[in-house]
Design a protein around this motif. Structure first.
Motif, PDB file in Angstrom:
ATOM      1  N   GLY A 104    -126.302 -43.352 -60.123  1.00 46.92           N
ATOM      2  CA  GLY A 104    -126.304 -44.360 -61.173  1.00 46.92           C
ATOM      3  C   GLY A 104    -125.043 -45.186 -61.177  1.00 46.92           C
ATOM      4  O   GLY A 104    -125.084 -46.415 -61.315  1.00 46.92           O
ATOM      5  N   ARG A 105    -123.910 -44.523 -61.007  1.00 45.19           N
ATOM      6  CA  ARG A 105    -122.630 -45.225 -61.071  1.00 45.19           C
ATOM      7  C   ARG A 105    -122.421 -46.139 -59.865  1.00 45.19           C
ATOM      8  O   ARG A 105    -121.967 -47.275 -60.017  1.00 45.19           O
ATOM      9  N   HIS A 106    -122.758 -45.667 -58.685  1.00 47.45           N
ATOM     10  CA  HIS A 106    -122.396 -46.403 -57.471  1.00 47.45           C
ATOM     11  C   HIS A 106    -123.501 -47.307 -56.922  1.00 47.45           C
ATOM     12  O   HIS A 106    -123.206 -48.242 -56.187  1.00 47.45           O
ATOM     13  N   THR A 107    -124.748 -47.027 -57.263  1.00 42.52           N
ATOM     14  CA  THR A 107    -125.837 -47.829 -56.692  1.00 42.52           C
ATOM     15  C   THR A 107    -126.695 -48.495 -57.759  1.00 42.52           C
ATOM     16  O   THR A 107    -126.981 -49.690 -57.683  1.00 42.52           O
ATOM     17  N   LEU A 108    -127.103 -47.729 -58.769  1.00 40.25           N
ATOM     18  CA  LEU A 108    -128.039 -48.280 -59.742  1.00 40.25           C
ATOM     19  C   LEU A 108    -127.386 -49.276 -60.698  1.00 40.25           C
ATOM     20  O   LEU A 108    -127.980 -50.309 -61.026  1.00 40.25           O
ATOM     21  N   LEU A 109    -126.169 -48.984 -61.151  1.00 35.14           N
ATOM     22  CA  LEU A 109    -125.532 -49.850 -62.147  1.00 35.14           C
ATOM     23  C   LEU A 109    -125.391 -51.297 -61.680  1.00 35.14           C
ATOM     24  O   LEU A 109    -125.693 -52.220 -62.448  1.00 35.14           O
ATOM     25  N   PRO A 110    -124.948 -51.553 -60.444  1.00 34.77           N
ATOM     26  CA  PRO A 110    -124.885 -52.948 -60.000  1.00 34.77           C
ATOM     27  C   PRO A 110    -126.252 -53.631 -60.000  1.00 34.77           C
ATOM     28  O   PRO A 110    -126.355 -54.821 -60.298  1.00 34.77           O
ATOM     29  N   VAL A 111    -127.302 -52.875 -59.684  1.00 35.81           N
ATOM     30  CA  VAL A 111    -128.651 -53.440 -59.712  1.00 35.81           C
ATOM     31  C   VAL A 111    -129.070 -53.752 -61.152  1.00 35.81           C
ATOM     32  O   VAL A 111    -129.691 -54.785 -61.423  1.00 35.81           O
ATOM     33  N   VAL A 112    -128.712 -52.875 -62.075  1.00 36.09           N
ATOM     34  CA  VAL A 112    -129.054 -53.091 -63.481  1.00 36.09           C
ATOM     35  C   VAL A 112    -128.376 -54.349 -64.018  1.00 36.09           C
ATOM     36  O   VAL A 112    -128.996 -55.152 -64.735  1.00 36.09           O
ATOM     37  N   THR A 113    -127.100 -54.549 -63.693  1.00 31.19           N
ATOM     38  CA  THR A 113    -126.408 -55.740 -64.186  1.00 31.19           C
ATOM     39  C   THR A 113    -127.015 -57.006 -63.591  1.00 31.19           C
ATOM     40  O   THR A 113    -127.124 -58.032 -64.272  1.00 31.19           O
ATOM     41  N   GLN A 114    -127.436 -56.948 -62.322  1.00 26.93           N
ATOM     42  CA  GLN A 114    -128.113 -58.106 -61.724  1.00 26.93           C
ATOM     43  C   GLN A 114    -129.440 -58.371 -62.434  1.00 26.93           C
ATOM     44  O   GLN A 114    -129.810 -59.523 -62.678  1.00 26.93           O
ATOM     45  N   PHE A 115    -130.145 -57.296 -62.766  1.00 23.61           N
ATOM     46  CA  PHE A 115    -131.412 -57.417 -63.490  1.00 23.61           C
ATOM     47  C   PHE A 115    -131.186 -58.071 -64.852  1.00 23.61           C
ATOM     48  O   PHE A 115    -131.948 -58.954 -65.270  1.00 23.61           O
ATOM     49  N   LEU A 116    -130.133 -57.660 -65.551  1.00 23.94           N
ATOM     50  CA  LEU A 116    -129.836 -58.225 -66.863  1.00 23.94           C
ATOM     51  C   LEU A 116    -129.453 -59.697 -66.762  1.00 23.94           C
ATOM     52  O   LEU A 116    -129.749 -60.491 -67.659  1.00 23.94           O
ATOM     53  N   ASN A 117    -128.779 -60.062 -65.694  1.00 24.41           N
ATOM     54  CA  ASN A 117    -128.445 -61.475 -65.490  1.00 24.41           C
ATOM     55  C   ASN A 117    -129.700 -62.322 -65.297  1.00 24.41           C
ATOM     56  O   ASN A 117    -129.726 -63.494 -65.680  1.00 24.41           O
ATOM     57  N   ARG A 118    -130.723 -61.727 -64.710  1.00 21.28           N
ATOM     58  CA  ARG A 118    -131.966 -62.463 -64.472  1.00 21.28           C
ATOM     59  C   ARG A 118    -132.815 -62.543 -65.741  1.00 21.28           C
ATOM     60  O   ARG A 118    -133.452 -63.566 -65.992  1.00 21.28           O
ATOM     61  N   TYR A 119    -132.824 -61.463 -66.542  1.00 17.91           N
ATOM     62  CA  TYR A 119    -133.684 -61.413 -67.733  1.00 17.91           C
ATOM     63  C   TYR A 119    -132.798 -61.317 -68.981  1.00 17.91           C
ATOM     64  O   TYR A 119    -132.399 -60.225 -69.406  1.00 17.91           O
TER      65      TYR A 119
END
Length: 297
Positions: A104-119
């Motif tokens: 979560g810390r090293h791989t998922l979190l950056p994806v989540v922030t990108q997702f939030l930027n999109r939506y």
């Protein structure tokens, strides 16, 4: 030819309204068109659905059974229509996700922030935990699960990119204790243990070379339930660490840690995204699943 779903709708409304005229008014069509729809259904099923007299109408025995099926079909159509509408709706609301700490810390979190930027209308509550989570019982809409899965028909499991581990140690440790040349050399080294792993992964490390699997029983005096603390021990030169490759990528690049046994593939573990097998998936969850599979699938 009259549309069958429309005819079913007319039939159900006629029964509810009690007459062709009342149903016609409710549906915005003529009583003659209502009659045509009922007749079309009766011709299709080759039996009478309504007993009609000059004063009243009533369901036949078969008509009552057929009405139940029509109502079921029409309800399913409404569900499908709402699902289609939801699929085009703007994702919004809070999305609760659970994932293992290191991933979560090293791989998922950056994806989540990108997702939030999109939506922009979506909020994410991401809980990182290495304990086993049941998303159905604990209220999470999506869970990332590391390791083999047990069959669960209530959950959909989507495979993510393989979780790969690499063995590494600090230059100081290797200078003092030597560099292992073979996986079996690890039996003579201090191997750091990550406590949340099941016992076989804590005590046996697996390596692959040319399709051959090598199991190495390892031992160490230190086991920690926090990966960052274990990494600190490795950086301090206390022992050999086996770690998620993304988590030590920067250390390997800077030389703070050195990968050992580069000719062998380290342990790999499956990782999946889990969510309820619910046909009424919300737009926020649908978009998150699609995005995660696009980036990490």
């Amino acid at each position: 030819m009259l549309d069958r779903l429309t005819s079913m709708t007319v039939f159900a409304q006629t029964v509810r309204s009690g007459s062709f005229a009342a149903a016609a008014e409710k549906l915005g069509m003529s009583p003659q068109m209502v009659a045509k729809h009922i007749e079309a259904l009766e011709q299709r099923v080759e039996t009478r659905l309504l007993n009609r007299t000059t004063r009243k109408q009533s369901l036949t025995v078969f008509g009552r059974l057929y009405l139940e099926q029509c109502q079921s079909v029409l309800a399913e159509v409404q569900v499908a229509d709402r699902l289609a509408q939801a699929s085009h709706a703007e994702p919004h609301g809070r999305l609760c996700i659970n994932a293992p700490v290191t991933f979560g810390r090293h791989t998922l979190l950056p994806v989540v922030t990108q997702f939030l930027n999109r939506y922009a209308q979506v909020d994410v509550e991401l809980t990182l935990s290495d304990r086993l989570i049941d998303p159905m019982e604990e209220g999470y809409e999506a869970v990332v699960r590391l390791g083999p899965l047990q069959t669960n028909l209530a959950l959909v499991a989507r495979p993510l990119r393989t979780y790969r581990l690499v063995a590494c140690a600090s230059p100081a440790y290797l200078l003092t204790h030597g560099i292992p040349q073979l996986p079996t050399d690890l039996t003579r080294h201090e191997c750091l243990g990550f406590a949340p792993w099941v016992s076989d992964l804590s005590r046996i490390w697996h390596f692959r070379q040319d399709g051959r699997v090598i199991e190495v029983p390892v031992k160490g005096r230190l086991q920690v339930n926090d990966w960052e603390a274990l990494r600190s021990a490795a950086l301090d030169g206390f022992g050999i660490l086996i770690s998620y490759e993304q988590a030590v990528a920067a250390d390997l690049e800077s030389g703070l840690l050195i990968q050992i046994l580069p000719g062998y593939e380290g342990p790999i573990r499956p990782i999946h995204l889990l969510y309820a097998a619910d046909r009424r998936m919300t737009p926020k969850l649908r978009c998150f699943v699609d995005y995660l599979m696009e980036v990490l699938g």
